[in-house]
Enzyme design. Sequence first.
Site, mmCIF file in Angstrom:
data_model
loop_
_atom_site.group_PDB
_atom_site.id
_atom_site.type_symbol
_atom_site.label_atom_id
_atom_site.label_comp_id
_atom_site.label_asym_id
_atom_site.label_seq_id
_atom_site.Cartn_x
_atom_site.Cartn_y
_atom_site.Cartn_z
ATOM 1 C CE LYS A 226 1.154 -8.204 -0.894
ATOM 2 N NZ LYS A 226 1.494 -8.320 0.520
ATOM 3 N NE ARG A 260 4.382 -2.027 1.439
ATOM 4 C CZ ARG A 260 4.580 -2.545 0.233
ATOM 5 N NH1 ARG A 260 3.677 -3.344 -0.312
ATOM 6 N NH2 ARG A 260 5.686 -2.268 -0.453
HETATM 7 C C1 9MG Z 1 7.200 -4.788 1.018
HETATM 8 N N1 9MG Z 1 5.900 -5.426 1.157
HETATM 9 C C2 9MG Z 1 5.195 -6.061 0.177
HETATM 10 N N2 9MG Z 1 4.052 -6.553 0.675
HETATM 11 C C3 9MG Z 1 4.035 -6.206 1.985
HETATM 12 C C4 9MG Z 1 3.133 -6.428 3.031
HETATM 13 O O1 9MG Z 1 2.031 -7.147 2.871
HETATM 14 N N3 9MG Z 1 3.424 -5.940 4.249
HETATM 15 C C5 9MG Z 1 4.585 -5.237 4.461
HETATM 16 N N4 9MG Z 1 4.820 -4.770 5.699
HETATM 17 N N5 9MG Z 1 5.471 -5.000 3.495
HETATM 18 C C6 9MG Z 1 5.204 -5.485 2.292
#
Ligand code: 9MG
Length: 279
Positions: A226, A260
Amino acid sequence: MAGRGTVIDCAGQLLDLSQPKVMGILNITPDSFSDGGDFLSFDLAMGQVQRMVEEGAAIIDVGGESTRPGAQSVTEAEELNRVIPVIEGVANNFSIPISIDTSKPNVMKAAVAAGAGLINDIQALQAPGAVEAVADLNVPVCLMHMQGEPRTMQQAPHYDEIVSEVKSFLAQRIECCIAAGISRDQLLIDPGFGFGKSLDHNLALLKDLQNITELDLPVLVGISRKSMIGELLDEPADCRLFGGLAAAVLAVERGASIIRTHDVKPTVDALAVTTAIVL
Ligand code: 9MG
C-alpha cells in the site's frame, strides 16, 4: 491476546486463528493498484491460487472490484461475471476457505452459493440489505473501517482522534450485526489501512493496534504494497515487499490474527519467525 485462538467456521472450511494466518489476495480486476489485470483469465487465476496454497496461504480473498484510491465502481453483473467462475474453480479444485471481497448483497449471496465461506466487506455491511444478507447466509464477515468511498477517500481524510474514532465505528458495526442476528463468533474486524487515511493516520493506527484488539474479535490487517509503505520508502508498488513485511510483523506483534497480502511466502515466513518469538 484478544480475538486470537478462535476457530472460524467458513461454511465448513475451518480457519484456525490460534496462530496468525495469511490471506492471499486474488484480484480479478483490470485496475487494482498492484496486480490489476494479472489474473483476468481463469487459468491464470487458478495458477495463482495453486501458488498461494503451496506457499502457505490459509484463506484466499477473491475480489472483482478494485478498491484502490480513485477506483470507479463496477456493476453488479460485471462483478458477478468476474468472481463467480473463479470462486467455483477454487472451491472445486482446492481445500481452502474462500473469502469474497464485496460490498454488494447479491454478490455475497452468489459467492457463498458458489463456495465462498467468508465475506470481506470494506463497507462493513453498510450497503442496504447487506447486514440482512449476511445474517441469512450464516457465514463469518470481516467488518472494515473506511472514511468516505474509494473514488474520493484519499482527498482530505480528517480525524480528531483516529484510533478512538475507528474503534468506536467498529464497535457500532459489531452491535448492528449482532442486533441483526449475526453471531459474535462470526465477526472479524479491520481498521482499514489506507482507506480514507493519511500516512500519519495509518502509522498511528498501527502503533496502537492493540487498542483495536480490545474489541475482542480477530483483527485482519491489509498493508501489502500500500501507499503508506510507498510513501515511507519512496518506492513503487512492486518494490514495497520488505517494508510491508516489517509492518505485518509489527501488526502481529500487536495482536493481528490475519494478514492480507499479495506476497504469501515471504509473509508466511516472517510470521513464523514472529510467532516463535512473541506468542
Ligand atoms: C479488499 N481490501 C483491500 N485492502 C483491504 C484491507 O486492508 N482489508 C480488507 N479487509 N480488505 C481489503
